[in-house]
Scaffold this motif. Structure first.
Motif, PDB file in Angstrom:
ATOM      1  N   ASN A 160       0.843  -1.200   0.000  1.00  0.00           N
ATOM      2  CA  ASN A 160       0.000   0.000   0.000  1.00  0.00           C
ATOM      3  C   ASN A 160       0.882   1.255   0.000  1.00  0.00           C
ATOM      4  N   PRO A 161       0.824   2.052  -1.082  1.00  0.00           N
ATOM      5  CA  PRO A 161       1.697   3.236  -1.157  1.00  0.00           C
ATOM      6  C   PRO A 161       1.329   4.320  -0.155  1.00  0.00           C
ATOM      7  N   LEU A 162       0.078   4.303   0.350  1.00  0.00           N
ATOM      8  CA  LEU A 162      -0.322   5.312   1.327  1.00  0.00           C
ATOM      9  C   LEU A 162       0.264   5.019   2.700  1.00  0.00           C
ATOM     10  N   LYS A 163       0.346   3.741   3.050  1.00  0.00           N
ATOM     11  CA  LYS A 163       0.880   3.356   4.344  1.00  0.00           C
ATOM     12  C   LYS A 163       2.409   3.252   4.329  1.00  0.00           C
ATOM     13  N   ASN A 164       2.925   2.779   3.225  1.00  0.00           N
ATOM     14  CA  ASN A 164       4.371   2.564   3.139  1.00  0.00           C
ATOM     15  C   ASN A 164       4.851   2.905   1.735  1.00  0.00           C
ATOM     16  N   PRO A 165       5.048   4.172   1.425  1.00  0.00           N
ATOM     17  CA  PRO A 165       5.453   4.562   0.067  1.00  0.00           C
ATOM     18  C   PRO A 165       6.811   3.999  -0.342  1.00  0.00           C
ATOM     19  N   ILE A 166       7.741   3.949   0.609  1.00  0.00           N
ATOM     20  CA  ILE A 166       9.063   3.405   0.278  1.00  0.00           C
ATOM     21  C   ILE A 166       8.959   1.913  -0.022  1.00  0.00           C
ATOM     22  N   GLY A 167       8.175   1.202   0.814  1.00  0.00           N
ATOM     23  CA  GLY A 167       7.979  -0.221   0.567  1.00  0.00           C
ATOM     24  C   GLY A 167       7.284  -0.488  -0.747  1.00  0.00           C
ATOM     25  N   ALA A 168       6.331   0.385  -1.123  1.00  0.00           N
ATOM     26  CA  ALA A 168       5.637   0.233  -2.400  1.00  0.00           C
ATOM     27  C   ALA A 168       6.605   0.404  -3.564  1.00  0.00           C
ATOM     28  N   PHE A 169       7.509   1.365  -3.428  1.00  0.00           N
ATOM     29  CA  PHE A 169       8.500   1.585  -4.480  1.00  0.00           C
ATOM     30  C   PHE A 169       9.458   0.404  -4.587  1.00  0.00           C
ATOM     31  N   GLU A 170       9.864  -0.131  -3.425  1.00  0.00           N
ATOM     32  CA  GLU A 170      10.745  -1.290  -3.423  1.00  0.00           C
ATOM     33  C   GLU A 170      10.046  -2.503  -4.037  1.00  0.00           C
ATOM     34  N   GLY A 171       8.739  -2.654  -3.741  1.00  0.00           N
ATOM     35  CA  GLY A 171       7.988  -3.757  -4.323  1.00  0.00           C
ATOM     36  C   GLY A 171       7.895  -3.646  -5.827  1.00  0.00           C
ATOM     37  N   LEU A 172       7.716  -2.413  -6.314  1.00  0.00           N
ATOM     38  CA  LEU A 172       7.669  -2.192  -7.756  1.00  0.00           C
ATOM     39  C   LEU A 172       9.002  -2.548  -8.407  1.00  0.00           C
ATOM     40  N   LEU A 173      10.085  -2.150  -7.757  1.00  0.00           N
ATOM     41  CA  LEU A 173      11.406  -2.489  -8.281  1.00  0.00           C
ATOM     42  C   LEU A 173      11.629  -3.997  -8.281  1.00  0.00           C
ATOM     43  N   GLU A 174      11.125  -4.665  -7.232  1.00  0.00           N
ATOM     44  CA  GLU A 174      11.261  -6.121  -7.153  1.00  0.00           C
ATOM     45  C   GLU A 174      10.483  -6.803  -8.278  1.00  0.00           C
ATOM     46  N   VAL A 176       9.696  -5.457 -11.228  1.00  0.00           N
ATOM     47  CA  VAL A 176      10.441  -5.204 -12.466  1.00  0.00           C
ATOM     48  C   VAL A 176      11.680  -6.099 -12.532  1.00  0.00           C
ATOM     49  N   GLY A 177      12.295  -6.311 -11.352  1.00  0.00           N
ATOM     50  CA  GLY A 177      13.475  -7.158 -11.300  1.00  0.00           C
ATOM     51  C   GLY A 177      13.197  -8.591 -11.716  1.00  0.00           C
ATOM     52  N   GLU A 178      12.014  -9.102 -11.377  1.00  0.00           N
ATOM     53  CA  GLU A 178      11.667 -10.469 -11.765  1.00  0.00           C
ATOM     54  C   GLU A 178      11.625 -10.611 -13.287  1.00  0.00           C
ATOM     55  N   SER A 180      13.150  -8.600 -15.418  1.00  0.00           N
ATOM     56  CA  SER A 180      14.497  -8.359 -15.945  1.00  0.00           C
ATOM     57  C   SER A 180      15.367  -9.598 -15.796  1.00  0.00           C
ATOM     58  N   ARG A 181      15.148 -10.365 -14.725  1.00  0.00           N
ATOM     59  CA  ARG A 181      15.894 -11.616 -14.562  1.00  0.00           C
ATOM     60  C   ARG A 181      15.546 -12.602 -15.662  1.00  0.00           C
ATOM     61  N   LEU A 182      14.269 -12.669 -16.007  1.00  0.00           N
ATOM     62  CA  LEU A 182      13.837 -13.557 -17.082  1.00  0.00           C
ATOM     63  C   LEU A 182      14.522 -13.185 -18.392  1.00  0.00           C
ATOM     64  N   VAL A 183      14.519 -11.895 -18.705  1.00  0.00           N
ATOM     65  CA  VAL A 183      15.135 -11.433 -19.948  1.00  0.00           C
ATOM     66  C   VAL A 183      16.644 -11.649 -19.912  1.00  0.00           C
ATOM     67  N   ALA A 184      17.256 -11.323 -18.769  1.00  0.00           N
ATOM     68  CA  ALA A 184      18.710 -11.436 -18.662  1.00  0.00           C
ATOM     69  C   ALA A 184      19.164 -12.891 -18.778  1.00  0.00           C
ATOM     70  N   LEU A 185      18.436 -13.815 -18.146  1.00  0.00           N
ATOM     71  CA  LEU A 185      18.804 -15.222 -18.216  1.00  0.00           C
ATOM     72  C   LEU A 185      18.801 -15.724 -19.654  1.00  0.00           C
ATOM     73  N   SER A 186      17.758 -15.384 -20.389  1.00  0.00           N
ATOM     74  CA  SER A 186      17.635 -15.882 -21.759  1.00  0.00           C
ATOM     75  C   SER A 186      18.615 -15.214 -22.710  1.00  0.00           C
ATOM     76  N   LEU A 187      18.762 -13.894 -22.603  1.00  0.00           N
ATOM     77  CA  LEU A 187      19.622 -13.174 -23.531  1.00  0.00           C
ATOM     78  C   LEU A 187      21.099 -13.404 -23.246  1.00  0.00           C
ATOM     79  N   ARG A 188      21.467 -13.612 -21.982  1.00  0.00           N
ATOM     80  CA  ARG A 188      22.878 -13.833 -21.666  1.00  0.00           C
ATOM     81  C   ARG A 188      23.378 -15.103 -22.345  1.00  0.00           C
ATOM     82  N   LEU A 189      22.631 -16.184 -22.194  1.00  0.00           N
ATOM     83  CA  LEU A 189      23.048 -17.449 -22.793  1.00  0.00           C
ATOM     84  C   LEU A 189      23.010 -17.364 -24.314  1.00  0.00           C
TER      85      LEU A 189
END
Length: 267
Positions: A160-174, A176-178, A180-189
């Protein structure tokens, strides 16, 4: 000229034939050969060990498997999850390793049929690398859900961005990270395998009559790169699984499913 069949070095694989309406590409042909070799080696080694037979080759294969399995137990904190994820991680490692090495063998790319390369390394097919990356990330999410529950796992990304804006931003980054990991795994090999194919083309073209001397050195180097890529994929599978089942922001991590009571540190 040796390796002249690699002159095209096209990114896309080429259709060779069809089987029951299913198109068969040159990467699939060589990939099938590699998988047959892998299963034959591992199967014969397991059979020999069961019968009590030993030699240097069997010892090398069993040492490699036992060492990789030990790595799984060292990286994944939950022993039960480690034993469950080990078959997938080991299968990915040996599949990538053998199919990558098959793509470096002499004659691959130089044998053509109707102007098309008959054989091509399976890791140079983006469909293959994306498929194993997708399987890996789906498996990681499955164990994350088993460890934290559906809502607990979703809470890693949706805050919840109203209760925990920093946590919401971190969750969004997490989240996006999932992806990006999928893309990175496939493209690296894919990128490393295709770059290796192009490198062989360039060396063969520049070496001319001396290709017979220069290409073996490049092939040995590519065998080493193939091992590194297989090991990196193997390690990232374990690391992503370990991160997914670990507690996030819990002030009492010993109660997390990823930290059974027996694994607590003594005061």
């Amino acid at each position: 000229m040796i390796m002249s069949g690699f002159a095209s070095a096209a990114v896309a694989t080429e259709h060779i034939t069809s089987l029951f309406g299913l198109p068969i590409t040159n990467s699939m042909l060589l990939g099938a050969v590699g998988i047959i070799i892998m299963l034959s080696v591992l199967g014969s080694t397991a059979y020999a060990l069961k019968k009590g037979r030993h030699n240097h080759f069997i010892g090398l294969v069993s040492w490699a498997v036992e060492g990789m399995y030990g790595t799984v137990l060292d990286i994944v904190p939950d022993r039960k999850v480690a034993r469950q994820i080990a078959p997938l991680a080991l299968t990915i490692f040996f599949t990538v390793l053998v199919t990558y090495w098959c793509g470096v063998l002499p004659g691959v790319g130089s044998i053509t049929i109707d102007g098309k390369e008959l054989f091509r390394g399976l890791p140079t097919d983006l469909n293959f690398t994306f498929a194993i990356a997708l399987i890996t990330m789906v498996t990681v999410q499955w164990y994350a859900i088993k460890a934290h529950g559906i809502f607990g796992n979703a809470g890693r990304y949706l805050v919840n961005p109203l209760k925990n804006p920093i946590g919401a931003f971190e969750g969004l980054l997490e989240l996006v990270g999932e992806f990006s990991r999928l893309v990175a795994l496939s493209l690296r090999l894919f990128g490393n395998a295709f770059a290796g194919e192009v490198l062989l083309v360039i060396v063969a073209s520049l070496s001319g009559w001396f290709a017979g001397l220069s290409l073996p050195l490049v092939m040995i180097f590519e065998l080493f790169i193939g091992f590194i890529q297989a090991y990196v994929f193997f390690m990232l599978t374990l690391i992503f699984t370990s991160l997914a089942i670990s507690s996030h922001g819990d002030s009492h991590p010993e109660h997390s499913p990823a930290h059974p009571k027996g694994a607590q540190s003594e005061a």
